[in-house]
Design an enzyme around this catalytic site. Structure first.
Site, PDB file in Angstrom:
ATOM      1  N   CYS A   1       0.933  -1.378  -0.011  1.00 15.14           N
ATOM      2  CA  CYS A   1      -0.060  -0.008   0.113  1.00 15.14           C
ATOM      3  C   CYS A   1       0.805   1.179  -0.155  1.00 15.14           C
ATOM      4  O   CYS A   1       1.881   1.361   0.900  1.00 15.14           O
ATOM      5  CB  CYS A   1      -0.890  -0.027   1.154  1.00 15.14           C
ATOM      6  SG  CYS A   1      -0.328   0.848   2.739  1.00 15.14           S
ATOM      7  N   GLU A   2       0.580   2.119  -0.734  1.00 16.05           N
ATOM      8  CA  GLU A   2       1.408   3.394  -1.149  1.00 16.05           C
ATOM      9  C   GLU A   2       1.258   4.263   0.335  1.00 16.05           C
ATOM     10  O   GLU A   2       2.009   5.135   0.313  1.00 16.05           O
ATOM     11  CB  GLU A   2       1.167   3.954  -2.322  1.00 16.05           C
ATOM     12  CG  GLU A   2      -0.379   4.793  -2.238  1.00 16.05           C
ATOM     13  CD  GLU A   2      -0.583   5.378  -3.802  1.00 16.05           C
ATOM     14  OE1 GLU A   2      -0.128   5.071  -4.438  1.00 16.05           O
ATOM     15  OE2 GLU A   2      -1.500   6.316  -3.666  1.00 16.05           O
ATOM     16  N   HIS A   3       0.475   4.031   1.131  1.00 18.30           N
ATOM     17  CA  HIS A   3       0.386   5.043   2.375  1.00 18.30           C
ATOM     18  C   HIS A   3       1.041   4.686   3.440  1.00 18.30           C
ATOM     19  O   HIS A   3       1.526   5.539   4.221  1.00 18.30           O
ATOM     20  CB  HIS A   3      -1.160   5.011   2.821  1.00 18.30           C
ATOM     21  CG  HIS A   3      -2.083   5.590   1.617  1.00 18.30           C
ATOM     22  ND1 HIS A   3      -3.583   4.791   1.334  1.00 18.30           N
ATOM     23  CD2 HIS A   3      -1.988   6.573   0.850  1.00 18.30           C
ATOM     24  CE1 HIS A   3      -3.994   5.408   0.255  1.00 18.30           C
ATOM     25  NE2 HIS A   3      -3.304   6.541   0.166  1.00 18.30           N
ATOM     26  N   HIS A   4       1.374   3.280   3.555  1.00 21.38           N
ATOM     27  CA  HIS A   4       2.183   2.699   4.713  1.00 21.38           C
ATOM     28  C   HIS A   4       3.230   1.976   4.356  1.00 21.38           C
ATOM     29  O   HIS A   4       4.114   1.516   5.262  1.00 21.38           O
ATOM     30  CB  HIS A   4       1.286   2.002   5.738  1.00 21.38           C
ATOM     31  CG  HIS A   4       0.114   2.736   6.206  1.00 21.38           C
ATOM     32  ND1 HIS A   4      -1.283   2.673   5.376  1.00 21.38           N
ATOM     33  CD2 HIS A   4      -0.301   3.705   7.049  1.00 21.38           C
ATOM     34  CE1 HIS A   4      -2.113   3.566   5.952  1.00 21.38           C
ATOM     35  NE2 HIS A   4      -1.528   4.109   6.960  1.00 21.38           N
TER      36      HIS A   4
ATOM     37  N   GLN B   1      -5.784  -0.271  -3.497  1.00 18.30           N
ATOM     38  CA  GLN B   1      -6.289  -1.286  -4.060  1.00 18.30           C
ATOM     39  C   GLN B   1      -7.505  -0.693  -5.375  1.00 18.30           C
ATOM     40  O   GLN B   1      -7.543  -1.601  -6.380  1.00 18.30           O
ATOM     41  CB  GLN B   1      -7.174  -1.991  -2.989  1.00 18.30           C
ATOM     42  CG  GLN B   1      -7.900  -3.397  -3.299  1.00 18.30           C
ATOM     43  CD  GLN B   1      -8.602  -3.869  -2.285  1.00 18.30           C
ATOM     44  OE1 GLN B   1      -8.365  -3.524  -1.047  1.00 18.30           O
ATOM     45  NE2 GLN B   1      -9.767  -4.758  -2.582  1.00 18.30           N
TER      46      GLN B   1
ATOM     47  N   HIS C   1      -5.511  -5.780   4.076  1.00 16.22           N
ATOM     48  CA  HIS C   1      -4.355  -4.922   4.307  1.00 16.22           C
ATOM     49  C   HIS C   1      -3.535  -4.969   5.628  1.00 16.22           C
ATOM     50  O   HIS C   1      -4.227  -4.811   6.774  1.00 16.22           O
ATOM     51  CB  HIS C   1      -4.906  -3.491   4.296  1.00 16.22           C
ATOM     52  CG  HIS C   1      -5.440  -3.337   2.853  1.00 16.22           C
ATOM     53  ND1 HIS C   1      -4.942  -2.422   1.966  1.00 16.22           N
ATOM     54  CD2 HIS C   1      -6.367  -3.794   2.256  1.00 16.22           C
ATOM     55  CE1 HIS C   1      -5.661  -2.301   0.641  1.00 16.22           C
ATOM     56  NE2 HIS C   1      -6.643  -3.232   0.890  1.00 16.22           N
TER      57      HIS C   1
ATOM     58  N   CYS D   1      -1.838  -2.854   6.959  1.00 13.14           N
ATOM     59  CA  CYS D   1      -1.870  -1.555   7.722  1.00 13.14           C
ATOM     60  C   CYS D   1      -3.112  -1.473   8.439  1.00 13.14           C
ATOM     61  O   CYS D   1      -3.136  -0.758   9.325  1.00 13.14           O
ATOM     62  CB  CYS D   1      -1.827  -0.421   6.659  1.00 13.14           C
ATOM     63  SG  CYS D   1      -3.129  -0.189   5.333  1.00 13.14           S
TER      64      CYS D   1
END
Ligand SMILES: [Zn+2]
Length: 196
Positions: free
Chosen positions: A81-84, A122, A150, A152
């Site tokens: 995931c690009e956020h975490h 996603q 996920h 995260c």
């Protein structure tokens, strides 16, 4: 201002600094080669940036008058995931309704990997796979469903360890014709084993 020196630093060098920052000793036996391994792992997990659709599809498009739905389900994928920068993983179900072209079936999981091995969300990954197949095949429709979990969510924050996330992208006949969409959904829900 970015220090020029920072630009020439390898990922492994930065990993070494990260280990120090979290209070570890990067020189101890178990960690001494970790930065290099972590760099290698990260490069593999993001190798999708170096892949392109044209070379994946190359030579595997066939002219075929076929009007039956083609479904490849339960394609396993692993992404970040690009956020975490934490993993999310699950299954992708891909279907299309050909017009006059079909694609070698093994190419569909490779297209999934190309997008999964990038930093992702996603929803975007699901849509990108559907749109790529539409561009390559010019089919009557494409449907993609992605079921994922996920890390995260599972390991931090809300800690909902059993919740899954489902996203879908329906194009052409899969969007416009209820019959087509229902056929896809029923093929996907016929499972030999439950989801996770
Ligand atoms: Zn995340």
């Amino acid at each position: 201002m970015m220090d020029r020196k920072v630009d020439t630093e390898s990922i492994a060098d930065m990993m070494r600094k990260t280990l120090l920052k979290i209070g570890e000793d990067p020189t101890r036996e178990g960690l001494v080669r970790t930065p290099d391994r972590a760099e290698k792992a990260l490069r593999f997990l993001t190798s999708g940036y170096q892949m392109d659709v044209a070379s994946i599809v190359n030579g595997a498009l066939f002219s075929e008058k076929c009007d039956e739905m083609v479904v490849v389900k339960d394609i396993e994928f692993f992404s970040l995931c690009e956020h975490h920068l934490l993993p999310f993983f699950g299954k992708m179900h891909v279907a299309y309704l050909p017009k006059d072209k079909v694609i070698g079936l093994s190419k569909i999981p490779r297209i999934v990997d190309m997008f999964a091995r990038r930093l992702q969300v996603q929803e975007r990954m699901t849509r990108d796979i559907a749109q790529t197949l539409r561009e390559v095949l010019d089919p009557r429709g494409v449907g993609v469903i992605c079921e994922a979990r996920h890390f995260c969510m599972m390991m931090r924050g809300v800690e909902k360890q059993h919740s899954g996330t489902v996203t879908s992208s329906m194009l052409g006949a899969f969007r416009n014709r209820k019959e087509t969409r229902d056929e896809f959904l029923s093929l996907v829900s016929q499972r030999n084993h439950p989801f996770y």
